[in-house]
Design a protein around this motif. Sequence first.
Motif, PDB file in Angstrom:
ATOM      1  N   GLY A  48       0.803  -1.210   0.000  1.00  0.00           N
ATOM      2  CA  GLY A  48       0.000   0.000   0.000  1.00  0.00           C
ATOM      3  C   GLY A  48       0.841   1.267   0.000  1.00  0.00           C
ATOM      4  N   VAL A  49       1.873   1.269   0.839  1.00  0.00           N
ATOM      5  CA  VAL A  49       2.766   2.441   0.913  1.00  0.00           C
ATOM      6  C   VAL A  49       3.485   2.654  -0.411  1.00  0.00           C
ATOM      7  N   MET A  50       3.968   1.552  -0.988  1.00  0.00           N
ATOM      8  CA  MET A  50       4.653   1.639  -2.289  1.00  0.00           C
ATOM      9  C   MET A  50       3.724   2.197  -3.361  1.00  0.00           C
ATOM     10  N   ALA A  51       2.473   1.741  -3.347  1.00  0.00           N
ATOM     11  CA  ALA A  51       1.508   2.204  -4.346  1.00  0.00           C
ATOM     12  C   ALA A  51       1.250   3.704  -4.195  1.00  0.00           C
ATOM     13  N   ILE A  52       1.093   4.155  -2.934  1.00  0.00           N
ATOM     14  CA  ILE A  52       0.826   5.576  -2.692  1.00  0.00           C
ATOM     15  C   ILE A  52       2.009   6.438  -3.123  1.00  0.00           C
ATOM     16  N   LEU A  57       4.642  10.175  -6.972  1.00  0.00           N
ATOM     17  CA  LEU A  57       5.810  10.518  -7.792  1.00  0.00           C
ATOM     18  C   LEU A  57       5.459  10.512  -9.278  1.00  0.00           C
ATOM     19  N   THR A  58       4.648   9.539  -9.697  1.00  0.00           N
ATOM     20  CA  THR A  58       4.251   9.482 -11.110  1.00  0.00           C
ATOM     21  C   THR A  58       3.410  10.687 -11.472  1.00  0.00           C
ATOM     22  N   TRP A  59       2.466  11.043 -10.599  1.00  0.00           N
ATOM     23  CA  TRP A  59       1.589  12.197 -10.848  1.00  0.00           C
ATOM     24  C   TRP A  59       2.416  13.466 -11.058  1.00  0.00           C
ATOM     25  N   LYS A  60       3.367  13.708 -10.150  1.00  0.00           N
ATOM     26  CA  LYS A  60       4.198  14.904 -10.256  1.00  0.00           C
ATOM     27  C   LYS A  60       5.078  14.853 -11.508  1.00  0.00           C
ATOM     28  N   PHE A 107      -1.849  11.990 -20.722  1.00  0.00           N
ATOM     29  CA  PHE A 107      -1.569  11.869 -19.289  1.00  0.00           C
ATOM     30  C   PHE A 107      -1.740  10.414 -18.843  1.00  0.00           C
ATOM     31  N   GLY A 108      -2.805   9.757 -19.319  1.00  0.00           N
ATOM     32  CA  GLY A 108      -3.072   8.383 -18.924  1.00  0.00           C
ATOM     33  C   GLY A 108      -1.986   7.420 -19.370  1.00  0.00           C
ATOM     34  N   VAL A 109      -1.531   7.573 -20.620  1.00  0.00           N
ATOM     35  CA  VAL A 109      -0.483   6.689 -21.145  1.00  0.00           C
ATOM     36  C   VAL A 109       0.817   6.895 -20.377  1.00  0.00           C
ATOM     37  N   LEU A 110       1.201   8.155 -20.185  1.00  0.00           N
ATOM     38  CA  LEU A 110       2.434   8.454 -19.453  1.00  0.00           C
ATOM     39  C   LEU A 110       2.336   7.998 -17.998  1.00  0.00           C
ATOM     40  N   PHE A 111       1.151   8.163 -17.407  1.00  0.00           N
ATOM     41  CA  PHE A 111       0.976   7.768 -16.011  1.00  0.00           C
ATOM     42  C   PHE A 111       1.129   6.259 -15.861  1.00  0.00           C
ATOM     43  N   LEU A 112       0.520   5.499 -16.763  1.00  0.00           N
ATOM     44  CA  LEU A 112       0.605   4.041 -16.684  1.00  0.00           C
ATOM     45  C   LEU A 112       2.048   3.566 -16.804  1.00  0.00           C
ATOM     46  N   ILE A 113       2.763   4.096 -17.790  1.00  0.00           N
ATOM     47  CA  ILE A 113       4.163   3.704 -17.992  1.00  0.00           C
ATOM     48  C   ILE A 113       5.015   4.133 -16.790  1.00  0.00           C
ATOM     49  N   GLY A 114       4.815   5.384 -16.349  1.00  0.00           N
ATOM     50  CA  GLY A 114       5.599   5.903 -15.227  1.00  0.00           C
ATOM     51  C   GLY A 114       5.340   5.157 -13.936  1.00  0.00           C
TER      52      GLY A 114
END
Length: 381
Positions: A48-52, A57-60, A107-114
């Motif tokens: 859970g912590v890793m996911a958060i 970090l991916t969002w930013k 944004f979605g594609v970059l977010f998934l990859i990131g």
Amino acid sequence: MADTVHSLTTLNFITIAILLTLIGSVIQGMFRGASGSARYLLLMLVEGVMAIISIYLTWKGVQLLSPLIQNWLKLQNLQIPTREIGIWKQMYYTIVTSIRDFPLLRFGVLFLIGYILIKQILYRLADPLLQRALAGRWGRSSSRKTVWSTAAGGLIGSIAGITRALILIAVLFIFVTLFPTQPLTKYIEASPLYQKGAKEVIAPFTGDFIADKVPVFTRAVEQEFSNILQRKYEVLDARISPDIAVAAKEVTASGQTDEEKAKLLYKWIGSRVQYDFEKVKLYEEKRIWKEQTPEDTFLTKKGVCIDYSRLYAVMARSINLDVKVVTGLGYDGQGSYGPHAWNEVYLKEKQRWVPLDSTWVASGGNWFNPPNFDQTHIKEA
């Protein structure tokens, strides 16, 4: 108290699913014992912590990277070819130009990859520490379990079960927020366990975020999906045959404004092309779809709504009109709606998009930007 027991025992599969999640976790914890359950709970917390952390970090990172990717793609000056191209190149131009032009998709594609990359990096960094933490008492499994170990394992399992149940309730809460009028929504809300978790935990925790932001975001996603579908037709129909271009020019020769030209095309296609009932019958009875290009429709003068709309779009573009192919539902005149396609054309003199339906010209009436057009045509979004 009696009402609560009665409501819990009433057959509701949402309640049953939540209860099974709790009970299953407790039983799982009892079998694992205190040591195994504690180990599992630690792993779940780390997950859970890793996911958060990965999401943050991916969002930013994507917020910084997305405009840079867009600018780079624009500098490539990628143009959809006007010659005939194969299916793989069609997919390539559709995907790349959509990522360039549509911010949510990009944004979605970059977010998934990131997210995948960052989570893997964090796991590799944290794995030695995690293994060291688990190498002690929790890392040693024992085939012999005491009563206290079993009881402690069940207690720890219940904590994991509550967490899982709340995640399930949160997913259901989002569905209920997005689709308040659906029959399934009423069924979900009839579950007392869902109501308790949603009202006492999820709603206070999220505040107005889900109720206010998620539906707006969902509508934006739906609109962008519609734009991507439009882009697909733009790529497929980028090639304009000389015959179609000449015909469009002749049909609109008397038009002075965009509206006059668009209306002349609307009347010409609506009166020249015949509805292909055999094509519909072939699909309904044998599930065989007879794909055709705008050039096929132009030559045979037969087609269904999507063929009318694609031919209109190609002819309109050949005389420099901005036009869209729109898909959704159309009123069938018998109290219900069915799959349908039509167009929207941009009128520069009015600075707005207006709808039109050349397929329905033969049925009578005015279907070029009439009042209440949206009462008989519902966009897919």
